[in-house]
Design an enzyme around this catalytic site. Sequence first.
Site, mmCIF file in Angstrom:
data_model
loop_
_atom_site.group_PDB
_atom_site.id
_atom_site.type_symbol
_atom_site.label_atom_id
_atom_site.label_comp_id
_atom_site.label_asym_id
_atom_site.label_seq_id
_atom_site.Cartn_x
_atom_site.Cartn_y
_atom_site.Cartn_z
ATOM 1 N N GLN A 24 0.826 -1.213 0.000
ATOM 2 C CA GLN A 24 0.000 0.000 0.000
ATOM 3 C C GLN A 24 0.862 1.266 0.000
ATOM 4 O OE1 GLN A 24 -3.593 -0.748 0.485
ATOM 5 N NE2 GLN A 24 -3.844 1.270 -0.422
ATOM 6 N N LYS A 53 -2.726 -1.061 6.585
ATOM 7 C CA LYS A 53 -3.725 -2.090 6.290
ATOM 8 C C LYS A 53 -4.168 -2.682 7.622
ATOM 9 C CE LYS A 53 -5.710 -4.047 2.693
ATOM 10 N NZ LYS A 53 -5.964 -3.566 1.318
ATOM 11 N N GLY A 92 -12.478 -0.312 2.741
ATOM 12 C CA GLY A 92 -12.833 -1.725 2.633
ATOM 13 C C GLY A 92 -11.743 -2.552 1.960
ATOM 14 N N ASP A 93 -11.916 -3.847 1.984
ATOM 15 C CA ASP A 93 -11.081 -4.809 1.248
ATOM 16 C C ASP A 93 -11.899 -6.100 1.271
ATOM 17 O OD1 ASP A 93 -8.194 -5.230 0.095
ATOM 18 O OD2 ASP A 93 -8.475 -6.973 1.377
ATOM 19 N N ASN A 136 -16.406 -7.203 -5.117
ATOM 20 C CA ASN A 136 -16.404 -5.818 -5.577
ATOM 21 C C ASN A 136 -15.514 -5.599 -6.808
ATOM 22 O OD1 ASN A 136 -14.559 -3.162 -5.219
ATOM 23 N ND2 ASN A 136 -16.708 -2.683 -4.849
HETATM 24 P P1 NDP Z 1 -14.633 -9.012 -1.940
HETATM 25 O O1 NDP Z 1 -14.728 -9.516 -0.546
HETATM 26 O O2 NDP Z 1 -15.695 -8.141 -2.457
HETATM 27 O O3 NDP Z 1 -14.476 -10.248 -2.945
HETATM 28 C C1 NDP Z 1 -13.429 -11.134 -2.813
HETATM 29 C C2 NDP Z 1 -13.597 -12.241 -3.830
HETATM 30 O O4 NDP Z 1 -12.429 -13.036 -3.847
HETATM 31 C C3 NDP Z 1 -14.753 -13.172 -3.524
HETATM 32 O O5 NDP Z 1 -15.287 -13.651 -4.714
HETATM 33 C C4 NDP Z 1 -14.056 -14.267 -2.737
HETATM 34 O O6 NDP Z 1 -14.722 -15.509 -2.763
HETATM 35 C C5 NDP Z 1 -12.761 -14.380 -3.481
HETATM 36 N N1 NDP Z 1 -11.741 -14.929 -2.564
HETATM 37 C C6 NDP Z 1 -11.342 -14.416 -1.369
HETATM 38 N N2 NDP Z 1 -10.416 -15.205 -0.813
HETATM 39 C C7 NDP Z 1 -10.241 -16.236 -1.672
HETATM 40 C C8 NDP Z 1 -9.421 -17.376 -1.667
HETATM 41 N N3 NDP Z 1 -8.571 -17.627 -0.656
HETATM 42 N N4 NDP Z 1 -9.483 -18.208 -2.752
HETATM 43 C C9 NDP Z 1 -10.316 -17.957 -3.790
HETATM 44 N N5 NDP Z 1 -11.138 -16.902 -3.841
HETATM 45 C C10 NDP Z 1 -11.096 -16.048 -2.810
HETATM 46 O O7 NDP Z 1 -13.195 -8.302 -2.027
HETATM 47 P P2 NDP Z 1 -12.654 -7.271 -3.105
HETATM 48 O O8 NDP Z 1 -13.269 -7.535 -4.426
HETATM 49 O O9 NDP Z 1 -12.756 -5.932 -2.507
HETATM 50 O O10 NDP Z 1 -11.099 -7.629 -3.133
HETATM 51 C C11 NDP Z 1 -10.532 -8.550 -4.076
HETATM 52 C C12 NDP Z 1 -9.045 -8.296 -4.201
HETATM 53 O O11 NDP Z 1 -8.828 -6.950 -4.653
HETATM 54 C C13 NDP Z 1 -8.236 -8.421 -2.908
HETATM 55 O O12 NDP Z 1 -6.947 -8.918 -3.210
HETATM 56 C C14 NDP Z 1 -8.110 -6.986 -2.427
HETATM 57 O O13 NDP Z 1 -7.005 -6.793 -1.591
HETATM 58 C C15 NDP Z 1 -7.930 -6.279 -3.773
HETATM 59 N N6 NDP Z 1 -8.222 -4.858 -3.764
HETATM 60 C C16 NDP Z 1 -9.454 -4.392 -3.409
HETATM 61 C C17 NDP Z 1 -9.717 -3.042 -3.438
HETATM 62 C C18 NDP Z 1 -11.070 -2.499 -3.166
HETATM 63 O O14 NDP Z 1 -11.269 -1.288 -3.401
HETATM 64 N N7 NDP Z 1 -12.030 -3.267 -2.730
HETATM 65 C C19 NDP Z 1 -8.656 -2.063 -3.738
HETATM 66 C C20 NDP Z 1 -7.422 -2.663 -4.190
HETATM 67 C C21 NDP Z 1 -7.223 -4.006 -4.168
HETATM 68 P P3 NDP Z 1 -15.421 -16.061 -1.437
HETATM 69 O O15 NDP Z 1 -16.698 -15.283 -1.334
HETATM 70 O O16 NDP Z 1 -15.622 -17.507 -1.691
HETATM 71 O O17 NDP Z 1 -14.465 -15.788 -0.295
#
Ligand code: NDP
Length: 462
Positions: free
Chosen positions: A127, A142, A181-182, A256
């Site tokens: 970050q 974080k 969020g994350d 997201n």
């Molecule tokens: P969400 O919680 O909205 O979605 C996460 C997704 O990833 C879900 O579909 C989840 O599935 C899947 N997932 C999580 N852990 C695992 C795992 N161990 N194996 C397989 N699938 C997995 O999170 P975001 O969309 O916000 O975040 C996704 C990624 O983007 C992360 O790496 C985050 O750090 C990164 N990110 C997010 C930002 C944001 O603004 N939100 C900004 C920058 C980066 P399940 O429901 O089964 O857990």
Amino acid sequence: MSQSSNSMSLEDTVRKGPNAVEEFMAYVVAKNPGQPEFHQAVREVVESIMPVVQANPAYRKAKILERMVEPERVIMFRVPWVDDRGEIQINRGYRVQMNSAIGPYKGGLRFHPTVTLSVLKFLAFEQVFKNSLTTLPMGGAKGGSDFDPKGKSDGEVMRFCQAFMTELARHIGPDIDVPAGDIGVGGREIGFLFGQYKKMTARFCGVLTGKGIQYGGSVMRPEATGYGAVYFAQEMLAQRGEGIRGKTAAVSGSGNVAQYTVQKLLQLGAKPITLSDSGGTIVDEAGIDEEKLAWVMELKEVRRGRISEYAERFKTAKYYPGKKPWWVKCDLAFPSATQNEIDGEDAKMLVANGCHCVCEGANMPTTPEGVRVFLEAKICYGPGKAANAGGVAVSGLEMNQNSGCMRRSRDEVDHQLQNIMKSIHENCVRYGKVGDWVNYVQGANVAGFIKVADAMLAQGVV
Ligand code: NDP
């Protein structure tokens, strides 16, 4: 580049480079045992920036690198809460405040059972560089918890968020540290966290980003990370004289970032064909269109269901339990789920199947072996700290909007997001161009590093 004198020849730098990296990593590993994700993130950065550090005696003398890998502060706390059956549950909460050289700490909160200190230190370290690249004044942090929101009632999630904020509130503030969020922390959780902060402090202020529009949030914050990743891919492809229209894309995750990546891909004329979650992957060769995407958004955000249901609803799709999407034939890949979801074998499959642009919506989704495959194949490979910086950039705009008591329109935010992604891309090209190819890993790490390192130099030994 810093003002510091450059007394070392390129030959020296190249000769001492690999040894210096190994020596530094031995120091990091010894000081931080049992933190493999943190080691991985540090190594990836140090491999790129060691020549810059070696060429600048002022960085070496001030021990900039040694200071950067030591968080300014780590807060770890007990989060006790009561579930719907009246039983007491205990989770662990964290906030890693990594570096505040260029602004107040800023970075998301992750609620997921895989959260450990190592994972949060890797995310906080990434970050710092990401926030530096956005051009906005934000330090890096974080936080999160090993709490799993999946399968919990709204009441349980609220009570957990309140207990978490009861401790976290002492350590954050609009000029101190502004979480967002994350994974596992979306609009619902930010609302509960914000409510508790407000109740405890009797202050309505911009202490969190990702808030609802009605109470100080920015338009387009939910869309920002996914849209930004697609804008970044657009820039990388343009560098090769190509566009996004007509390309087939594999996207992982269904949260997201994945949802808004798919939405922007559709708007720009691409054909997304996959989504996934921790249970498996759906492949829809007919393409995930607007209507199917709206269904996924309702599935994930309202019903909180599983992606396997997509294949029951849409007969053009097939569900592959336990599989990741990387074996499908595609032009573009957007890993948007979690860390280390593309390993060396996955990367080889992607390249062999014709994928020539990998743009990381997730943080560190590619293992070091996978990164090596992409760099050797000289495809367009946009690492997370550059490609997914759109989310924190719009969070920065939300902070700025809250402190100035103003509001931006959707068009204004979208325009600023596009400009920020363009400028991150330009900076990566500036420091990562190798002949007619761009090493975006090198570019992002060096560009992010120099700004923070120079600010640290200017501020003395603190
Ligand atoms: P969400 O919680 O909205 O979605 C996460 C997704 O990833 C879900 O579909 C989840 O599935 C899947 N997932 C999580 N852990 C695992 C795992 N161990 N194996 C397989 N699938 C997995 O999170 P975001 O969309 O916000 O975040 C996704 C990624 O983007 C992360 O790496 C985050 O750090 C990164 N990110 C997010 C930002 C944001 O603004 N939100 C900004 C920058 C980066 P399940 O429901 O089964 O857990």
